[in-house]
Scaffold this motif. Sequence first.
Motif, PDB file in Angstrom:
ATOM      1  N   GLY A 229       0.952  -1.385   0.222  1.00 39.32           N
ATOM      2  CA  GLY A 229      -0.579  -0.194   0.152  1.00 39.32           C
ATOM      3  C   GLY A 229       0.622   1.458   0.159  1.00 39.32           C
ATOM      4  O   GLY A 229       1.802   1.360  -0.154  1.00 39.32           O
ATOM      5  N   VAL A 230       0.069   2.393  -0.056  1.00 36.43           N
ATOM      6  CA  VAL A 230       0.563   3.978  -0.423  1.00 36.43           C
ATOM      7  C   VAL A 230      -0.391   4.675   0.888  1.00 36.43           C
ATOM      8  O   VAL A 230      -1.270   4.688   0.454  1.00 36.43           O
ATOM      9  CB  VAL A 230       0.621   4.525  -1.727  1.00 36.43           C
ATOM     10  CG1 VAL A 230       2.053   5.862  -1.666  1.00 36.43           C
ATOM     11  CG2 VAL A 230       1.765   3.899  -2.702  1.00 36.43           C
ATOM     12  N   ASP A 231       0.666   5.122   1.464  1.00 35.91           N
ATOM     13  CA  ASP A 231      -0.025   5.920   2.655  1.00 35.91           C
ATOM     14  C   ASP A 231       0.713   7.521   2.118  1.00 35.91           C
ATOM     15  O   ASP A 231       1.823   7.289   2.556  1.00 35.91           O
ATOM     16  CB  ASP A 231      -0.050   5.760   3.644  1.00 35.91           C
ATOM     17  CG  ASP A 231      -1.396   4.763   4.453  1.00 35.91           C
ATOM     18  OD1 ASP A 231      -2.451   5.842   4.157  1.00 35.91           O
ATOM     19  OD2 ASP A 231      -1.454   4.230   4.460  1.00 35.91           O
ATOM     20  N   TRP A 232       0.404   8.263   1.462  1.00 34.39           N
ATOM     21  CA  TRP A 232       1.179   9.404   0.990  1.00 34.39           C
ATOM     22  C   TRP A 232       0.721  11.012   1.557  1.00 34.39           C
ATOM     23  O   TRP A 232      -0.865  10.650   2.226  1.00 34.39           O
ATOM     24  CB  TRP A 232       1.003   9.855  -0.305  1.00 34.39           C
ATOM     25  CG  TRP A 232       2.766  10.589  -0.522  1.00 34.39           C
ATOM     26  CD1 TRP A 232       3.382  11.776  -1.290  1.00 34.39           C
ATOM     27  CD2 TRP A 232       4.042   9.701  -0.455  1.00 34.39           C
ATOM     28  NE1 TRP A 232       4.421  11.744  -1.829  1.00 34.39           N
ATOM     29  CE2 TRP A 232       5.026  10.790  -1.067  1.00 34.39           C
ATOM     30  CE3 TRP A 232       4.506   9.189  -0.190  1.00 34.39           C
ATOM     31  CZ2 TRP A 232       6.103  11.207  -0.573  1.00 34.39           C
ATOM     32  CZ3 TRP A 232       6.232   8.873   0.196  1.00 34.39           C
ATOM     33  CH2 TRP A 232       7.060   9.677   0.077  1.00 34.39           C
ATOM     34  N   ALA A 233       0.943  11.908   1.568  1.00 36.85           N
ATOM     35  CA  ALA A 233       0.490  13.457   2.260  1.00 36.85           C
ATOM     36  C   ALA A 233       1.147  14.419   1.150  1.00 36.85           C
ATOM     37  O   ALA A 233       2.537  14.307   0.713  1.00 36.85           O
ATOM     38  CB  ALA A 233       0.922  13.339   3.577  1.00 36.85           C
ATOM     39  N   THR A 234       0.439  15.676   1.540  1.00 36.54           N
ATOM     40  CA  THR A 234       0.748  17.004   0.780  1.00 36.54           C
ATOM     41  C   THR A 234      -0.464  17.576   1.001  1.00 36.54           C
ATOM     42  O   THR A 234      -1.446  17.386   1.636  1.00 36.54           O
ATOM     43  CB  THR A 234       0.824  16.899  -0.484  1.00 36.54           C
ATOM     44  OG1 THR A 234       1.373  18.463  -0.845  1.00 36.54           O
ATOM     45  CG2 THR A 234      -0.969  16.751  -1.256  1.00 36.54           C
ATOM     46  N   GLY A 235       0.387  18.656   1.613  1.00 31.20           N
ATOM     47  CA  GLY A 235      -0.206  19.895   2.073  1.00 31.20           C
ATOM     48  C   GLY A 235      -1.118  21.148   0.728  1.00 31.20           C
ATOM     49  O   GLY A 235      -2.056  21.792   1.106  1.00 31.20           O
ATOM     50  N   ILE A 236      -0.257  21.031   0.207  1.00 28.89           N
ATOM     51  CA  ILE A 236      -1.466  21.734  -0.841  1.00 28.89           C
ATOM     52  C   ILE A 236      -1.157  21.741  -2.339  1.00 28.89           C
ATOM     53  O   ILE A 236      -1.930  21.753  -2.955  1.00 28.89           O
ATOM     54  CB  ILE A 236      -0.393  23.042  -1.446  1.00 28.89           C
ATOM     55  CG1 ILE A 236      -0.124  24.003  -0.068  1.00 28.89           C
ATOM     56  CG2 ILE A 236      -0.676  24.413  -2.442  1.00 28.89           C
ATOM     57  CD1 ILE A 236       1.138  24.801  -0.228  1.00 28.89           C
ATOM     58  N   GLY A 237      -0.268  20.573  -2.640  1.00 24.98           N
ATOM     59  CA  GLY A 237      -0.543  19.421  -4.201  1.00 24.98           C
ATOM     60  C   GLY A 237       0.029  20.422  -5.286  1.00 24.98           C
ATOM     61  O   GLY A 237       0.932  21.135  -4.922  1.00 24.98           O
ATOM     62  N   GLY A 238      -0.183  20.429  -6.579  1.00 29.27           N
ATOM     63  CA  GLY A 238       0.336  20.822  -7.459  1.00 29.27           C
ATOM     64  C   GLY A 238      -0.176  22.157  -8.387  1.00 29.27           C
ATOM     65  O   GLY A 238       0.020  22.346  -9.162  1.00 29.27           O
ATOM     66  N   VAL A 239       0.433  23.065  -6.737  1.00 26.56           N
ATOM     67  CA  VAL A 239       0.666  24.400  -7.327  1.00 26.56           C
ATOM     68  C   VAL A 239       1.409  25.178  -8.302  1.00 26.56           C
ATOM     69  O   VAL A 239       0.260  25.958  -8.596  1.00 26.56           O
ATOM     70  CB  VAL A 239       1.157  25.188  -5.945  1.00 26.56           C
ATOM     71  CG1 VAL A 239       2.849  25.315  -5.960  1.00 26.56           C
ATOM     72  CG2 VAL A 239       0.795  27.007  -5.805  1.00 26.56           C
ATOM     73  N   TRP A 240       2.685  24.703  -8.289  1.00 26.00           N
ATOM     74  CA  TRP A 240       3.377  25.079 -10.089  1.00 26.00           C
ATOM     75  C   TRP A 240       2.438  24.816 -11.659  1.00 26.00           C
ATOM     76  O   TRP A 240       2.817  25.520 -11.872  1.00 26.00           O
ATOM     77  CB  TRP A 240       4.667  24.253 -10.239  1.00 26.00           C
ATOM     78  CG  TRP A 240       5.673  25.030  -9.102  1.00 26.00           C
ATOM     79  CD1 TRP A 240       6.489  24.540  -7.789  1.00 26.00           C
ATOM     80  CD2 TRP A 240       6.241  26.583  -9.248  1.00 26.00           C
ATOM     81  NE1 TRP A 240       7.050  25.619  -7.293  1.00 26.00           N
ATOM     82  CE2 TRP A 240       7.253  26.614  -8.627  1.00 26.00           C
ATOM     83  CE3 TRP A 240       6.469  26.628 -10.773  1.00 26.00           C
ATOM     84  CZ2 TRP A 240       8.249  28.031  -8.579  1.00 26.00           C
ATOM     85  CZ3 TRP A 240       7.128  27.925 -10.762  1.00 26.00           C
ATOM     86  CH2 TRP A 240       8.190  28.367 -10.001  1.00 26.00           C
ATOM     87  N   THR A 241       1.651  23.288 -11.483  1.00 23.11           N
ATOM     88  CA  THR A 241       1.032  22.793 -12.325  1.00 23.11           C
ATOM     89  C   THR A 241      -0.217  24.213 -12.710  1.00 23.11           C
ATOM     90  O   THR A 241      -0.752  24.452 -13.584  1.00 23.11           O
ATOM     91  CB  THR A 241       0.521  21.565 -12.168  1.00 23.11           C
ATOM     92  OG1 THR A 241       1.877  20.855 -11.889  1.00 23.11           O
ATOM     93  CG2 THR A 241      -0.489  20.716 -13.239  1.00 23.11           C
ATOM     94  N   LEU A 242      -0.873  24.089 -11.502  1.00 26.52           N
ATOM     95  CA  LEU A 242      -2.111  25.085 -11.289  1.00 26.52           C
ATOM     96  C   LEU A 242      -1.985  26.720 -11.998  1.00 26.52           C
ATOM     97  O   LEU A 242      -2.297  27.148 -12.880  1.00 26.52           O
ATOM     98  CB  LEU A 242      -2.516  25.096 -10.151  1.00 26.52           C
ATOM     99  CG  LEU A 242      -4.118  25.666  -9.557  1.00 26.52           C
ATOM    100  CD1 LEU A 242      -5.400  25.053 -10.730  1.00 26.52           C
ATOM    101  CD2 LEU A 242      -3.650  25.191  -8.495  1.00 26.52           C
TER     102      LEU A 242
END
Length: 419
Positions: free
Chosen positions: A109-122
């Motif tokens: 399994g994978v348990d991952w995290a981010t606070g904001i996500g792909g802000v550069w892409t957006l």
Amino acid sequence: MVPPSPSSGSSRQVVVTGLGAISPIGATAEESWSELLAGASGARSLEHPWVEELGLPVTFAAQAKVEPDTVLERIEAKRLDRGAQLALIAARDAWRDAGSPEVDPDRLGVDWATGIGGVWTLLNAWDTLREKGPRRVPPLTVPMLMPNAAAAAIEMEFRARAGARTVVSACASSSESIGNALDHLRLGYADIVIAGGTEACIHPLPIAAFAQMQALSKRNDEPGIASRPYDAQRDGFVLGEGAAALVLETEEHARARGARIYARLVGGAVTSDAFHISAPDPDGSVPRTMELALRDAGLSAADVDHINVHATSTPVGDIAEYKAMRKVFGHALDGIPISATKASTGHLLGGAGAIEALFTVKALSERVAPPTINLTDPDPEIPLDVVTSPRALPDGDLVAISNSFGFGGHNAVAVFTTV
């Protein structure tokens, strides 16, 4: 979801068998740890033209030590936001470190995290839309900007089919993901989980926004000493980027394959303040988070030998965490070595809990508490035993906790022990 058999439950022991990272002070977990012990700082002046063009009030940050697109293949880098690039690099580092275990994909399994996500892409896609029109917006924009993109990239890399979950809880995100992984392994959903977090938002908009909140240090002429947890002259955090991954598995599975074991993950807890969107509740649930995490581990405050603190270097945040720890540990807090490693790495936001959990595991494994740099004028209102040069930890069984707290009142604590 139902565990695969009635025998699976909280009696399953969970261990750490792999560590991976890409951080402002290292291209790998091992280099990050070595540089941390050496007292390195990852904070540097930003050399992007937009810093001057936009008149940013903060002109430095803690960028990843190496550019992720120099590590990844060109085609895979092109399809991933910078945050997901960092995540994939860290996960590969951890997987290699764990010995590239053979595991049934249905049990990984994978348990991952981010606070904001792909802000550069957006934000880049928004610029493209305004300047060139909708037909020029890249077709992979949504798969790249979504917060679960990093978890998806790791899941597909390792063919993990026991679930790939993403936590978004501000700066507590990756500590929460580690706690989720602990639960998933205890409950028998998987034999191995790749857990951690990532962040890559050293972009003019987040910098300007954090600066407007008075959250960032403005020591533009001295970036290397700007992050100074517990120092009387602290004036805010240093924005950092990077990712860290822990390979977690049931001890039974790890022993069966002859894996090297760094430490045990024995407890965790998540609470929320229900108080304020950005300010910590001075009488809130932070002490309860530590108490619940220790209770989950079957331990007490008296058992703790080391703490890797959240300690962002903000005037309000540092003292709030100190008061919370004092409530939990009482006078015993005076004898616990404290490491505030954001002084070296900057604040990795959604990746902070993961890199600090990694440092906590290394501290136990190597029996050395890492230093807190830049503490030259200790705040008299925060009387702690802060480690300022590498310090040996005692022989025998050791217990350490890693604290993470985030905007929105999110609190997460992980508890580790020696093997």
